[in-house]
Structure formats: structure tokens, C-alpha cells
Motif scaffolding. Structure first.
Motif, short mmCIF file in Angstrom:
data_model
loop_
_atom_site.label_atom_id
_atom_site.label_comp_id
_atom_site.label_asym_id
_atom_site.label_seq_id
_atom_site.Cartn_x
_atom_site.Cartn_y
_atom_site.Cartn_z
N UNK A 1 -4.32 24.31 -59.50
CA UNK A 1 -4.94 25.50 -60.05
C UNK A 1 -6.03 26.02 -59.12
N UNK A 2 -6.18 27.35 -59.10
CA UNK A 2 -7.15 27.99 -58.20
C UNK A 2 -8.57 27.51 -58.40
N UNK A 3 -8.91 27.03 -59.59
CA UNK A 3 -10.28 26.61 -59.88
C UNK A 3 -10.74 25.49 -58.97
N UNK A 4 -9.79 24.66 -58.50
CA UNK A 4 -10.15 23.52 -57.68
C UNK A 4 -10.46 23.91 -56.24
N UNK A 5 -10.34 25.18 -55.93
CA UNK A 5 -10.88 25.67 -54.67
C UNK A 5 -12.42 25.77 -54.74
N UNK A 6 -12.95 25.71 -55.97
CA UNK A 6 -14.38 25.88 -56.18
C UNK A 6 -15.00 24.65 -56.86
N UNK A 7 -14.31 24.09 -57.83
CA UNK A 7 -14.81 22.92 -58.54
C UNK A 7 -14.53 21.66 -57.74
N UNK A 8 -15.33 20.63 -57.98
CA UNK A 8 -15.11 19.31 -57.42
C UNK A 8 -15.27 18.28 -58.54
N UNK B 1 -17.70 16.44 -76.54
CA UNK B 1 -16.56 16.46 -77.43
C UNK B 1 -15.32 17.01 -76.75
N UNK B 2 -14.24 17.04 -77.52
CA UNK B 2 -12.94 17.41 -76.98
C UNK B 2 -12.36 18.61 -77.74
N UNK B 3 -11.59 19.42 -77.02
CA UNK B 3 -10.92 20.58 -77.60
C UNK B 3 -9.41 20.41 -77.47
N UNK B 4 -8.71 20.91 -78.47
CA UNK B 4 -7.25 20.91 -78.43
C UNK B 4 -6.75 22.27 -78.92
N UNK B 5 -5.62 22.68 -78.38
CA UNK B 5 -4.98 23.92 -78.83
C UNK B 5 -3.49 23.81 -78.57
N UNK B 6 -2.71 24.45 -79.44
CA UNK B 6 -1.26 24.46 -79.26
C UNK B 6 -0.83 25.48 -78.22
N UNK B 7 -1.74 26.37 -77.83
CA UNK B 7 -1.40 27.40 -76.83
C UNK B 7 -1.18 26.74 -75.47
N UNK B 8 -0.40 27.40 -74.63
CA UNK B 8 -0.05 26.87 -73.31
C UNK B 8 -1.15 27.17 -72.30
N UNK B 9 -2.32 26.56 -72.54
CA UNK B 9 -3.47 26.75 -71.66
C UNK B 9 -3.37 25.78 -70.49
N UNK B 10 -4.24 25.98 -69.49
CA UNK B 10 -4.26 25.10 -68.32
C UNK B 10 -5.40 24.10 -68.49
N UNK B 11 -5.09 22.82 -68.71
CA UNK B 11 -6.16 21.83 -68.82
C UNK B 11 -6.72 21.52 -67.43
N UNK B 12 -8.03 21.54 -67.31
CA UNK B 12 -8.68 21.26 -66.04
C UNK B 12 -9.50 19.97 -66.08
N UNK C 1 -10.85 24.16 -69.89
CA UNK C 1 -9.52 24.73 -69.73
C UNK C 1 -9.61 26.22 -69.51
N UNK C 2 -8.51 26.78 -68.99
CA UNK C 2 -8.38 28.22 -68.82
C UNK C 2 -7.21 28.70 -69.67
N UNK D 1 -16.19 30.63 -58.83
CA UNK D 1 -14.80 30.73 -59.29
C UNK D 1 -14.55 32.08 -59.98
N UNK D 2 -15.36 32.39 -60.97
CA UNK D 2 -15.09 33.62 -61.73
C UNK D 2 -15.41 34.86 -60.90
N UNK D 3 -16.34 34.76 -59.95
CA UNK D 3 -16.63 35.90 -59.10
C UNK D 3 -15.48 36.20 -58.14
#
Length: 224
Positions: free
Chosen positions: A133-140, A150-161, A181-182, A220-222
Motif C-alpha cells: 500500500x502507498x502509505x508505507x512509502x511514508x509510514x515506518x 483498542x481494536x476496530x473491525x468492519x465488514x467493509x473491504x477496507x485496507x488494514x495497515x 486502516x484506509x 501521506x495525506x498531503x
């Protein structure tokens, strides 16, 4: 006589095509981050949640909902926050904002906060995911692996980071939930959600990973 050319300034910075708003609570941690030159470099508008009017976020391409805001005020303005992504723009929600109560389709499960796992030698069970994922060009890993709430869950097809890898009933490791996630599927825009609270820890001068994460998130967002 030779005509004198009028003076024209050449040192004016160009106007940015994108507009960034950071919604804050006026807490000491937020105020510290708001004076940080590394944050100011992105030319954000700082929006005080208490004074947020209807339509106050219209026109922004990216809105960051600062961490640890007053829950009643967040709930009051939840429709405005959701509207950012519904217009096709980027909404970023930082931690400790009960996002599961105002963004649809999200489940939350709390976890004890371990501040000192790197001192005691415990495995924090925090794992990075979706490394293409593109985020790892910025995150380490150092910017995201510190602690969480805490933890989040969703049935949507999101990208876990970022996830918590925990043993299941049979003792086998599995991803128990997400800490970052994104989501580009539930709205026309983009929603980035995390249970990390970087502005709080950056402003408290506690947890160097939080500062790394805040700066990397802004890059990343910029850039995307």
C-alpha cells in the motif's frame, strides 16, 4: 530617458490547490502541535471544535479529526465529518474519538494500554499489514508500533495497515482487529481511521513514535 520597470515580487509562495483542516479541542497537546513548524509546513487551518458551525468544513479537501475530542461535541458534528468523505474528499479520524458510534459499520473492542512493553520485553502483538500500500512509502514500523487504545473491525473491504495479531481459541495467531486502516469503498472519498492518538503524545512529549506517526501521516495525506 529609459523607462523604469515596475517592481514585481517573485518570492510569494504559490497558493496550494488543496486545503487541510485540523479539528482540535484547544487542549495543551493540540496547541503544542499547532505551533510545530513541521505541522505548519502543510498550511492547515485549525478549526476549534467548540466554535465549529454548520458548513464550517465545506470546501476542505482533507479534514483531520484530532484525537481525544469531547465525545458529545464529536457526536453533534458527526454528520459534518462524514460529509467530507461523502463529497469525495479525505477524512482522517485519530484515536479516542469513539468512531464506532458515529461512523457506520464499525465495531470496537477495547484493549488494556501497555505503555512500557519495550522496557519489559513483552510482545506488543502490533503488526503491520498491506505492505504494498502507498502509505508505507511514508509510514515506518517505528512510527506505528508504540501503543494503542483498542481494536476496530468492519465488514467493509477496507485496507488494514496496522493490526493486533493475537492467538485464537486454538492458540493460532490471527488478526484480531485493526488499529489503522484506509477505507475507499464505503464513500466516494477516503476515510483513514486509527486508534493511535499521535497529537496527544506528540504534544505531551511522550512517545517518540507518536511524533514520527504524526509527521508521516501528514506527508501521506498531503502527497496522495
Amino acid at each position: 530617458m529609459t523607462a523604469v520597470e515596475p517592481f514585481v515580487r517573485t518570492d510569494n509562495a504559490p497558493q496550494r490547490g488543496r486545503r487541510l483542516a485540523i479539528v482540535h479541542s484547544g487542549s495543551y497537546a493540540h496547541l503544542y502541535a499547532m505551533k510545530d513548524p513541521a505541522v505548519l509546513a502543510y498550511q492547515p487551518d485549525f478549526v476549534y471544535l467548540v466554535d465549529l458551525d454548520d458548513g464550517g468544513l465545506d470546501g476542505y479537501d482533507t479534514v483531520i479529526v484530532g484525537d481525544r475530542l469531547h465525545p458529545e461535541l464529536v457526536a453533534r458534528h458527526a454528520a459534518q465529518f462524514r460529509a467530507v468523505a461523502e463529497r469525495g474528499n479525505t477524512l482522517v479520524v485519530l484515536g479516542e474519538n469513539a468512531v464506532h458510534t458515529w461512523l457506520p459499520g464499525i465495531e470496537w473492542e477495547g484493549r488494556p494500554t501497555n505503555f512500557w512493553w519495550w522496557v519489559t520485553g513483552e510482545d506488543p502483538m502490533i503488526r503491520t499489514r498491506s505492505h504494498e500500500h502507498e502509505s508505507w512509502q511514508y509510514l515506518t514500523s517505528k512510527s506505528v508500533i508504540w501503543h494503542h487504545h483498542g481494536l476496530l473491525r468492519t465488514a467493509a473491504d477496507v485496507v488494514p495497515l496496522l493490526v493486533s495479531e493475537e492467538p485464537d481459541a486454538d492458540g493460532r495467531p490471527h488478526d484480531a482487529g485493526m488499529m489503522l486502516y484506509e477505507d475507499t469503498v464505503t464513500t466516494p472519498g477516503r476515510i483513514i481511521v486509527t486508534t493511535l492518538d499521535p497529537m496527544y503524545h506528540h504534544g505531551s512529549n511522550f512517545m517518540t513514535g507518536a511524533t514520527r506517526f504524526l509527521y508521516a501521516l501528514l506527508r501521506w495525506i498531503d502527497q496522495t
